[in-house]
Design a protein around this motif. Structure first.
Motif, PDB file in Angstrom:
ATOM      1  N   GLY A  12     -17.735  -6.841  33.188  1.00 43.66           N
ATOM      2  CA  GLY A  12     -16.359  -7.246  32.505  1.00 43.66           C
ATOM      3  C   GLY A  12     -15.513  -5.815  32.301  1.00 43.66           C
ATOM      4  O   GLY A  12     -15.978  -4.506  32.620  1.00 43.66           O
ATOM      5  N   LEU A  13     -14.312  -6.144  31.809  1.00 40.42           N
ATOM      6  CA  LEU A  13     -13.318  -5.015  31.609  1.00 40.42           C
ATOM      7  C   LEU A  13     -13.905  -4.058  30.500  1.00 40.42           C
ATOM      8  O   LEU A  13     -13.569  -2.857  30.751  1.00 40.42           O
ATOM      9  CB  LEU A  13     -12.094  -5.795  30.912  1.00 40.42           C
ATOM     10  N   LEU A  14     -14.262  -4.558  29.312  1.00 40.75           N
ATOM     11  CA  LEU A  14     -14.923  -3.609  28.325  1.00 40.75           C
ATOM     12  C   LEU A  14     -15.991  -2.705  29.007  1.00 40.75           C
ATOM     13  O   LEU A  14     -16.044  -1.688  28.648  1.00 40.75           O
ATOM     14  CB  LEU A  14     -15.273  -4.461  27.369  1.00 40.75           C
ATOM     15  N   MET A  29     -15.577 -12.120  32.247  1.00 42.27           N
ATOM     16  CA  MET A  29     -14.644 -11.146  32.649  1.00 42.27           C
ATOM     17  C   MET A  29     -14.116 -10.134  31.615  1.00 42.27           C
ATOM     18  O   MET A  29     -13.728  -8.806  32.142  1.00 42.27           O
ATOM     19  CB  MET A  29     -13.227 -11.925  33.253  1.00 42.27           C
ATOM     20  N   VAL A  30     -14.382 -10.487  30.363  1.00 42.01           N
ATOM     21  CA  VAL A  30     -13.848  -9.316  29.430  1.00 42.01           C
ATOM     22  C   VAL A  30     -15.129  -8.543  28.707  1.00 42.01           C
ATOM     23  O   VAL A  30     -15.311  -7.466  28.931  1.00 42.01           O
ATOM     24  CB  VAL A  30     -13.009  -9.965  28.370  1.00 42.01           C
ATOM     25  N   GLU A  31     -16.106  -9.305  28.071  1.00 40.29           N
ATOM     26  CA  GLU A  31     -17.322  -8.888  27.563  1.00 40.29           C
ATOM     27  C   GLU A  31     -18.718  -8.965  28.371  1.00 40.29           C
ATOM     28  O   GLU A  31     -19.486  -8.327  27.902  1.00 40.29           O
ATOM     29  CB  GLU A  31     -17.449  -9.907  25.994  1.00 40.29           C
ATOM     30  N   GLY A  32     -18.458  -9.340  29.555  1.00 33.32           N
ATOM     31  CA  GLY A  32     -19.699  -9.489  30.426  1.00 33.32           C
ATOM     32  C   GLY A  32     -20.234  -8.086  30.736  1.00 33.32           C
ATOM     33  O   GLY A  32     -19.464  -7.066  30.667  1.00 33.32           O
ATOM     34  N   VAL A  33     -21.426  -8.039  31.150  1.00 30.76           N
ATOM     35  CA  VAL A  33     -21.995  -6.646  31.708  1.00 30.76           C
ATOM     36  C   VAL A  33     -21.331  -6.139  32.779  1.00 30.76           C
ATOM     37  O   VAL A  33     -21.160  -5.055  32.788  1.00 30.76           O
ATOM     38  CB  VAL A  33     -23.593  -6.730  32.130  1.00 30.76           C
ATOM     39  N   GLY A  90     -13.307  -7.199  40.425  1.00 28.55           N
ATOM     40  CA  GLY A  90     -12.097  -7.496  39.772  1.00 28.55           C
ATOM     41  C   GLY A  90     -11.778  -6.505  38.483  1.00 28.55           C
ATOM     42  O   GLY A  90     -10.692  -6.074  38.482  1.00 28.55           O
ATOM     43  N   ALA A  91     -12.998  -6.301  37.888  1.00 30.85           N
ATOM     44  CA  ALA A  91     -12.716  -5.444  36.630  1.00 30.85           C
ATOM     45  C   ALA A  91     -12.450  -4.010  36.923  1.00 30.85           C
ATOM     46  O   ALA A  91     -11.434  -3.414  36.321  1.00 30.85           O
ATOM     47  CB  ALA A  91     -14.180  -5.404  35.737  1.00 30.85           C
ATOM     48  N   GLU A  92     -12.893  -3.406  38.219  1.00 27.37           N
ATOM     49  CA  GLU A  92     -12.427  -2.022  38.539  1.00 27.37           C
ATOM     50  C   GLU A  92     -10.984  -2.174  39.033  1.00 27.37           C
ATOM     51  O   GLU A  92     -10.408  -1.012  38.854  1.00 27.37           O
ATOM     52  CB  GLU A  92     -13.578  -1.627  39.611  1.00 27.37           C
ATOM     53  N   TRP A  93     -10.723  -3.105  39.721  1.00 20.12           N
ATOM     54  CA  TRP A  93      -9.374  -3.229  40.294  1.00 20.12           C
ATOM     55  C   TRP A  93      -8.325  -3.460  39.052  1.00 20.12           C
ATOM     56  O   TRP A  93      -7.448  -2.533  39.169  1.00 20.12           O
ATOM     57  CB  TRP A  93      -9.208  -4.400  41.131  1.00 20.12           C
ATOM     58  N   VAL A  94      -8.618  -4.301  38.099  1.00 24.64           N
ATOM     59  CA  VAL A  94      -7.675  -4.316  36.956  1.00 24.64           C
ATOM     60  C   VAL A  94      -7.749  -3.022  36.215  1.00 24.64           C
ATOM     61  O   VAL A  94      -6.783  -2.504  35.894  1.00 24.64           O
ATOM     62  CB  VAL A  94      -8.282  -5.370  36.143  1.00 24.64           C
ATOM     63  N   ARG A  95      -8.774  -2.384  36.018  1.00 25.44           N
ATOM     64  CA  ARG A  95      -8.846  -0.980  35.361  1.00 25.44           C
ATOM     65  C   ARG A  95      -8.044   0.082  36.161  1.00 25.44           C
ATOM     66  O   ARG A  95      -7.227   0.773  35.381  1.00 25.44           O
ATOM     67  CB  ARG A  95     -10.397  -0.488  35.390  1.00 25.44           C
ATOM     68  N   SER A  96      -8.068   0.111  37.341  1.00 19.30           N
ATOM     69  CA  SER A  96      -7.336   1.174  38.133  1.00 19.30           C
ATOM     70  C   SER A  96      -5.854   0.686  38.063  1.00 19.30           C
ATOM     71  O   SER A  96      -4.984   1.486  37.762  1.00 19.30           O
ATOM     72  CB  SER A  96      -7.642   0.954  39.360  1.00 19.30           C
ATOM     73  N   LEU A  97      -5.458  -0.478  38.128  1.00 24.54           N
ATOM     74  CA  LEU A  97      -4.123  -0.950  37.886  1.00 24.54           C
ATOM     75  C   LEU A  97      -3.487  -0.649  36.298  1.00 24.54           C
ATOM     76  O   LEU A  97      -2.481   0.115  35.985  1.00 24.54           O
ATOM     77  CB  LEU A  97      -3.876  -2.484  37.972  1.00 24.54           C
ATOM     78  N   ALA A  98      -4.392  -0.878  35.422  1.00 20.85           N
ATOM     79  CA  ALA A  98      -4.081  -0.605  34.171  1.00 20.85           C
ATOM     80  C   ALA A  98      -3.805   0.827  33.754  1.00 20.85           C
ATOM     81  O   ALA A  98      -2.911   1.424  33.138  1.00 20.85           O
ATOM     82  CB  ALA A  98      -4.999  -1.307  33.121  1.00 20.85           C
ATOM     83  N   LEU A  99      -4.737   1.700  34.256  1.00 19.12           N
ATOM     84  CA  LEU A  99      -4.818   3.124  34.222  1.00 19.12           C
ATOM     85  C   LEU A  99      -3.743   3.822  35.018  1.00 19.12           C
ATOM     86  O   LEU A  99      -2.945   4.876  34.289  1.00 19.12           O
ATOM     87  CB  LEU A  99      -6.081   3.868  34.648  1.00 19.12           C
ATOM     88  N   ASP A 112      -0.799   2.155  35.753  1.00 17.90           N
ATOM     89  CA  ASP A 112       0.640   1.558  35.399  1.00 17.90           C
ATOM     90  C   ASP A 112       0.327   1.277  34.067  1.00 17.90           C
ATOM     91  O   ASP A 112      -0.026  -0.193  33.859  1.00 17.90           O
ATOM     92  CB  ASP A 112       0.956   0.634  36.434  1.00 17.90           C
ATOM     93  N   PRO A 113       0.447   1.793  32.693  1.00 24.10           N
ATOM     94  CA  PRO A 113       0.417   1.182  31.526  1.00 24.10           C
ATOM     95  C   PRO A 113       1.404   0.010  31.211  1.00 24.10           C
ATOM     96  O   PRO A 113       1.085  -0.864  30.421  1.00 24.10           O
ATOM     97  CB  PRO A 113       0.698   2.282  30.627  1.00 24.10           C
ATOM     98  N   GLN A 114       2.441  -0.093  32.133  1.00 27.56           N
ATOM     99  CA  GLN A 114       3.405  -1.303  31.868  1.00 27.56           C
ATOM    100  C   GLN A 114       3.072  -2.464  32.723  1.00 27.56           C
ATOM    101  O   GLN A 114       3.595  -3.531  32.669  1.00 27.56           O
ATOM    102  CB  GLN A 114       4.716  -0.894  32.064  1.00 27.56           C
ATOM    103  N   ALA A 115       2.127  -2.523  33.563  1.00 32.95           N
ATOM    104  CA  ALA A 115       1.512  -3.730  34.292  1.00 32.95           C
ATOM    105  C   ALA A 115       1.055  -5.041  33.645  1.00 32.95           C
ATOM    106  O   ALA A 115       0.579  -4.836  32.518  1.00 32.95           O
ATOM    107  CB  ALA A 115       0.187  -3.082  34.995  1.00 32.95           C
TER     108      ALA A 115
END
Length: 139
Positions: A120-122, A114-118, A84-93, A95-98
């Motif tokens: 997660g997004l960060l 989801m955000v701070e985990g090992v 999920g984090a990799e998918w969100v990363r790909s979407l965000a990179l 499409d900055p307006q996503a």
């Protein structure tokens, strides 16, 4: 479309991947715990090389468009958070307006896992592309 990972040692990746695919899950876990910090970082950043088929986004919807929602069901250790984090990363990179929503059972789980985990997004973003995270404002 996945964003390419930073420059990596191709020879190490190809040798590692060939051996990796032949290992049992237990041997994979043992190997990962014994990697040098440099190689562990390489493996961690090489998502496009080491991603498992069940962790990849689904193919296009029946209308040919990309999916806007993706549900990942799996047991502990199935790679749901990382996928999920990799998918969100790909979407965000790409499409900055996503507009992206993270949905968890509790706000605490969304933040801690989801955000701070090992996985997660960060953790999945390189330092120079990491999103701005303001925990006190929950964004």
């Amino acid at each position: 479309m996945m964003t390419p990972s930073p420059e990596t040692s191709t020879s190490f990746e190809s040798r590692f991947y060939k051996k990796w695919t032949r290992l049992s899950p237990l041997k994979r876990k043992i190997l990962l715990t014994n990697l040098s910090p440099d190689h562990a970082e390489l493996v961690d950043r090489s998502w496009d090389v080491f991603v498992q088929p069940h962790q990849q986004p689904p193919p296009a919807a029946s209308n040919g468009e990309p999916w806007t929602t993706w549900l990942i069901l799996g047991g502990r250790g199935a790679g749901k958070t990382r996928a999920g984090a990799e998918w969100v990363r790909s979407l965000a990179l790409n499409d900055p307006q996503a507009r992206i929503a993270l949905i968890a059972e509790t706000e605490h789980e969304a933040r801690e896992v989801m955000v701070e985990g090992v996985s997660g997004l960060l953790a999945v973003h390189r330092t120079d592309e990491r999103p701005l995270w303001i925990p006190s404002r929950r964004r």
